[in-house]
Scaffold this motif. Structure first.
Motif, PDB file in Angstrom:
ATOM      1  N   GLY A  49       0.502  -1.409  -0.249  1.00  0.00           N
ATOM      2  CA  GLY A  49      -0.080  -0.141   0.188  1.00  0.00           C
ATOM      3  C   GLY A  49       0.322   1.202   0.030  1.00  0.00           C
ATOM      4  N   VAL A  50       1.886   1.310   1.093  1.00  0.00           N
ATOM      5  CA  VAL A  50       2.563   2.841   1.187  1.00  0.00           C
ATOM      6  C   VAL A  50       3.386   2.535  -0.394  1.00  0.00           C
ATOM      7  N   SER A  51       4.315   1.565  -0.516  1.00  0.00           N
ATOM      8  CA  SER A  51       5.170   1.616  -2.039  1.00  0.00           C
ATOM      9  C   SER A  51       3.862   2.354  -3.406  1.00  0.00           C
ATOM     10  N   THR A  52       2.348   1.717  -3.324  1.00  0.00           N
ATOM     11  CA  THR A  52       1.656   1.681  -4.048  1.00  0.00           C
ATOM     12  C   THR A  52       1.685   4.075  -4.149  1.00  0.00           C
ATOM     13  N   GLY A  53       1.416   4.641  -3.252  1.00  0.00           N
ATOM     14  CA  GLY A  53       1.079   5.379  -3.073  1.00  0.00           C
ATOM     15  C   GLY A  53       1.889   6.662  -3.622  1.00  0.00           C
ATOM     16  N   VAL A  54       3.573   6.584  -2.313  1.00  0.00           N
ATOM     17  CA  VAL A  54       4.196   6.904  -2.235  1.00  0.00           C
ATOM     18  C   VAL A  54       5.024   6.962  -3.595  1.00  0.00           C
ATOM     19  N   GLY A  55       4.674   5.526  -4.339  1.00  0.00           N
ATOM     20  CA  GLY A  55       5.917   5.651  -5.911  1.00  0.00           C
ATOM     21  C   GLY A  55       4.825   6.197  -6.679  1.00  0.00           C
ATOM     22  N   ALA A  56       3.798   6.719  -6.446  1.00  0.00           N
ATOM     23  CA  ALA A  56       2.613   7.082  -7.655  1.00  0.00           C
ATOM     24  C   ALA A  56       2.604   8.365  -8.575  1.00  0.00           C
ATOM     25  N   SER A  92     -12.037  12.964 -25.981  1.00  0.00           N
ATOM     26  CA  SER A  92     -10.889  13.201 -27.055  1.00  0.00           C
ATOM     27  C   SER A  92     -10.434  14.570 -26.826  1.00  0.00           C
ATOM     28  N   TYR A  93     -11.315  15.312 -27.112  1.00  0.00           N
ATOM     29  CA  TYR A  93     -10.915  17.072 -27.519  1.00  0.00           C
ATOM     30  C   TYR A  93      -9.386  17.323 -26.239  1.00  0.00           C
ATOM     31  N   GLU A  94     -10.320  16.620 -24.532  1.00  0.00           N
ATOM     32  CA  GLU A  94      -9.197  17.469 -23.741  1.00  0.00           C
ATOM     33  C   GLU A  94      -8.103  16.229 -24.071  1.00  0.00           C
ATOM     34  N   ILE A  95      -8.098  15.577 -24.226  1.00  0.00           N
ATOM     35  CA  ILE A  95      -6.903  14.379 -24.666  1.00  0.00           C
ATOM     36  C   ILE A  95      -5.595  15.530 -25.690  1.00  0.00           C
ATOM     37  N   LEU A  96      -6.348  15.633 -26.888  1.00  0.00           N
ATOM     38  CA  LEU A  96      -6.059  16.289 -28.101  1.00  0.00           C
ATOM     39  C   LEU A  96      -5.523  17.834 -27.202  1.00  0.00           C
ATOM     40  N   ARG A  97      -6.319  18.784 -26.636  1.00  0.00           N
ATOM     41  CA  ARG A  97      -5.735  19.270 -25.963  1.00  0.00           C
ATOM     42  C   ARG A  97      -4.266  19.017 -24.536  1.00  0.00           C
ATOM     43  N   GLY A  98      -4.088  18.457 -24.494  1.00  0.00           N
ATOM     44  CA  GLY A  98      -2.475  18.034 -23.866  1.00  0.00           C
ATOM     45  C   GLY A  98      -3.359  17.472 -22.218  1.00  0.00           C
ATOM     46  N   LYS A  99      -4.798  16.688 -22.056  1.00  0.00           N
ATOM     47  CA  LYS A  99      -4.455  16.323 -20.321  1.00  0.00           C
ATOM     48  C   LYS A  99      -3.892  14.667 -20.982  1.00  0.00           C
ATOM     49  N   THR A 100      -3.676  14.035 -19.853  1.00  0.00           N
ATOM     50  CA  THR A 100      -3.255  12.859 -19.911  1.00  0.00           C
ATOM     51  C   THR A 100      -3.809  11.444 -18.847  1.00  0.00           C
ATOM     52  N   VAL A 101      -4.244  10.470 -19.200  1.00  0.00           N
ATOM     53  CA  VAL A 101      -4.446   9.346 -18.118  1.00  0.00           C
ATOM     54  C   VAL A 101      -2.946   8.495 -18.440  1.00  0.00           C
ATOM     55  N   THR A 102      -2.852   8.076 -17.363  1.00  0.00           N
ATOM     56  CA  THR A 102      -1.934   6.541 -16.947  1.00  0.00           C
ATOM     57  C   THR A 102      -2.474   5.806 -15.478  1.00  0.00           C
ATOM     58  N   GLY A 103      -2.487   4.665 -16.532  1.00  0.00           N
ATOM     59  CA  GLY A 103      -1.860   3.416 -15.132  1.00  0.00           C
ATOM     60  C   GLY A 103      -1.168   3.394 -14.198  1.00  0.00           C
ATOM     61  N   SER A 104      -1.012   2.612 -13.001  1.00  0.00           N
ATOM     62  CA  SER A 104       0.092   2.489 -11.824  1.00  0.00           C
ATOM     63  C   SER A 104      -0.321   1.518 -11.191  1.00  0.00           C
ATOM     64  N   MET A 105       1.235   0.546 -11.436  1.00  0.00           N
ATOM     65  CA  MET A 105       0.322  -0.754 -10.349  1.00  0.00           C
ATOM     66  C   MET A 105       1.699  -0.946  -9.622  1.00  0.00           C
ATOM     67  N   LEU A 106       1.613  -0.536  -8.589  1.00  0.00           N
ATOM     68  CA  LEU A 106       2.567  -0.515  -7.104  1.00  0.00           C
ATOM     69  C   LEU A 106       3.600   0.550  -8.036  1.00  0.00           C
ATOM     70  N   GLY A 107       2.674   1.067  -7.878  1.00  0.00           N
ATOM     71  CA  GLY A 107       3.192   2.776  -7.731  1.00  0.00           C
ATOM     72  C   GLY A 107       4.395   3.417  -8.948  1.00  0.00           C
ATOM     73  N   GLY A 108       4.737   2.548 -10.103  1.00  0.00           N
ATOM     74  CA  GLY A 108       5.716   2.421 -10.713  1.00  0.00           C
ATOM     75  C   GLY A 108       7.217   1.758 -10.382  1.00  0.00           C
ATOM     76  N   VAL A 109       6.827   1.141  -8.960  1.00  0.00           N
ATOM     77  CA  VAL A 109       8.173   0.773  -8.305  1.00  0.00           C
ATOM     78  C   VAL A 109       8.939  -0.575  -8.637  1.00  0.00           C
ATOM     79  N   LYS A 110      10.028  -0.016  -8.774  1.00  0.00           N
ATOM     80  CA  LYS A 110      10.414  -1.990  -8.618  1.00  0.00           C
ATOM     81  C   LYS A 110      11.132  -2.322  -7.425  1.00  0.00           C
ATOM     82  N   PRO A 111      10.643  -3.387  -6.813  1.00  0.00           N
ATOM     83  CA  PRO A 111      10.521  -3.452  -5.696  1.00  0.00           C
ATOM     84  C   PRO A 111      12.444  -3.956  -5.166  1.00  0.00           C
ATOM     85  N   LYS A 112      12.642  -4.106  -6.206  1.00  0.00           N
ATOM     86  CA  LYS A 112      14.274  -4.768  -5.419  1.00  0.00           C
ATOM     87  C   LYS A 112      15.077  -3.533  -6.010  1.00  0.00           C
ATOM     88  N   ILE A 113      14.804  -2.348  -5.755  1.00  0.00           N
ATOM     89  CA  ILE A 113      15.497  -1.337  -6.170  1.00  0.00           C
ATOM     90  C   ILE A 113      15.233  -0.348  -5.381  1.00  0.00           C
TER      91      ILE A 113
END
Length: 390
Positions: free
Chosen positions: A188-195, A319-340
């Motif tokens: 949990g904490v790694s997920t949030g802090v990592g995001a 899609s217009y808001e995407i064209l205007r520069g907004k982005t959406v991305t997903g995050s599994m375990l906050g992008g954390v590479k566990p061993k590093i």
């Protein structure tokens, strides 16, 4: 802190008999039973679980009563810390007596994905939320006292005194780190802090809005505070969460139930002069994902989705808001590479930069594990630490 091996060599290579909290049917209380745990095979590690905690993902899968994820009997639990009891052939990075954090997301360190800075995927061991057993041979290391197979969960199964985990899912941790704090870094904490740190790369002075102030949302706030965000807005229906959130850096609070005549996105745009630079959805509802997207700034606002949509509903964005520069991305375990990255977070705690203590609201004995479910479902806990030897 000195953690002795307690004579683990006496059990190496042998079947261990121990206690586990087994779920035999969806939504029903766990039953503490005696089970047998096989020795680790090649590339595997058998771990004596020292303490574990309950995450919302455990509760989500505990409730599922149909489909490929509804398989019982099963040993839940995936947020934990333990001591290596024995290691199978070819395991070199950990040894008997080491303190380790088991992590649901594999990290082989050798594949193209693991070597890339672009994601925390592993292309050798692709994460599978339906995984029932060990990743290399799909068989279980657990049996009940009738000899029947008991299934694994999230490649960890920490609601047992002993478990077997692939070495790709094990992170060696400093013995200076208190066990209960190490446990929190398992998910949990790694997920949030990592995001906030790894995925959004929140900049100093930026504005952040967080939808859902559970443990993960509060960890996002902690991560955004560490990155120097100037305004951190918490969105939650529970007014108690704002007082709690202050301890993690939340500066403003929006309760959707008390903003008569305005939408959440309008309130956030007013607070941030046009929209938050970063919005984080931490619940798992498509409607909140859309609110988050609507609340981020036109031109560069980024929405990071941490919650898995609990009803399987699709996300629809303009899609217009995407064209205007907004982005959406997903995050599994906050992008954390566990061993590093988990050892880096551990060091930040030891250096008094990262607040882990505030996440622990209850401590329970293993025999009271069902109380942890009650506390979480009632909204009365962030993380309940469950001590296996009490």
């Amino acid at each position: 802190m000195d953690h002795q091996s307690n004579g683990t060599l006496e059990t190496a290579g042998k079947v261990i008999r121990c206690k586990a909290a087994i779920c035999r049917s969806p939504g029903q209380p766990l039953v503490i039973e005696e089970i047998e745990v096989d020795p680790p095979q090649a590339w595997e590690v058998r771990i004596k679980i020292l303490c574990t905690s309950l995450c919302h993902s455990d509760v989500t899968f505990w409730k599922i009563n149909a489909g490929p994820a509804s398989v019982f009997p099963r040993i839940f639990g995936h947020e934990a810390v333990g001591m290596v009891e024995s290691a199978g052939e070819n395991v070199e990075e950990v040894k008997e007596g080491d303190i380790v954090v088991p992590v649901f997301l594999p990290n082989c360190k050798e594949c193209r994905d693991c070597k890339s800075k672009k994601s925390n995927n592993c292309s050798v061991f692709k994460y599978n939320k339906y995984s029932l057993n060990m990743p290399r041979d799909q068989s279980s290391r657990f049996r009940d006292m009738k000899g029947e197979v008991v299934h694994h969960f999230f490649s960890v199964s920490s609601f047992a005194q002993y478990t077997v985990v692939d070495v790709a899912n094990v992170v060696k941790i400093s013995q200076d780190l208190p066990l209960d704090k190490a446990c929190l870094l398992s998910c949990g904490v790694s997920t949030g802090v990592g995001a906030a740190w790894k995925v959004a790369e929140v900049e100093e002075g930026s504005t952040v809005a967080i939808f859902g102030l559970g443990s993960v949302g509060l960890a996002v706030a902690e991560g955004a505070k560490l990155r120097g965000a100037s305004k951190i807005i918490g969105v939650d229906l529970n007014p108690k969460k704002f007082e709690i959130g202050k301890n993690f850096g939340v500066t403003d609070y929006v309760n959707p139930a008390t903003i008569d005549g305005k939408s959440v996105s309008e309130v956030i745009k007013d607070l941030t002069d046009g929209g938050a630079d970063y919005c984080f959805e931490c619940i798992g509802l498509a409607s909140l994902m859309q609110d988050a997207f609507s609340s981020c700034r036109e031109g560069w606002g980024q929405t990071v989705i941490l919650g898995m949509e609990m009803h399987g509903s699709p996300l629809s964005v303009n899609s217009y808001e995407i064209l205007r520069g907004k982005t959406v991305t997903g995050s599994m375990l906050g992008g954390v590479k566990p061993k590093i990255d988990i050892p880096i977070l551990a060091r930040k705690y030891l250096d008094k930069e990262l607040n882990l203590d505030g996440f622990i609201t209850h401590e329970l004995s293993f025999r009271d594990i069902n109380k942890a479910f009650d506390l979480l479902l009632e909204g009365d806990s962030l993380r309940s630490i469950i001590w296996m030897d009490k």
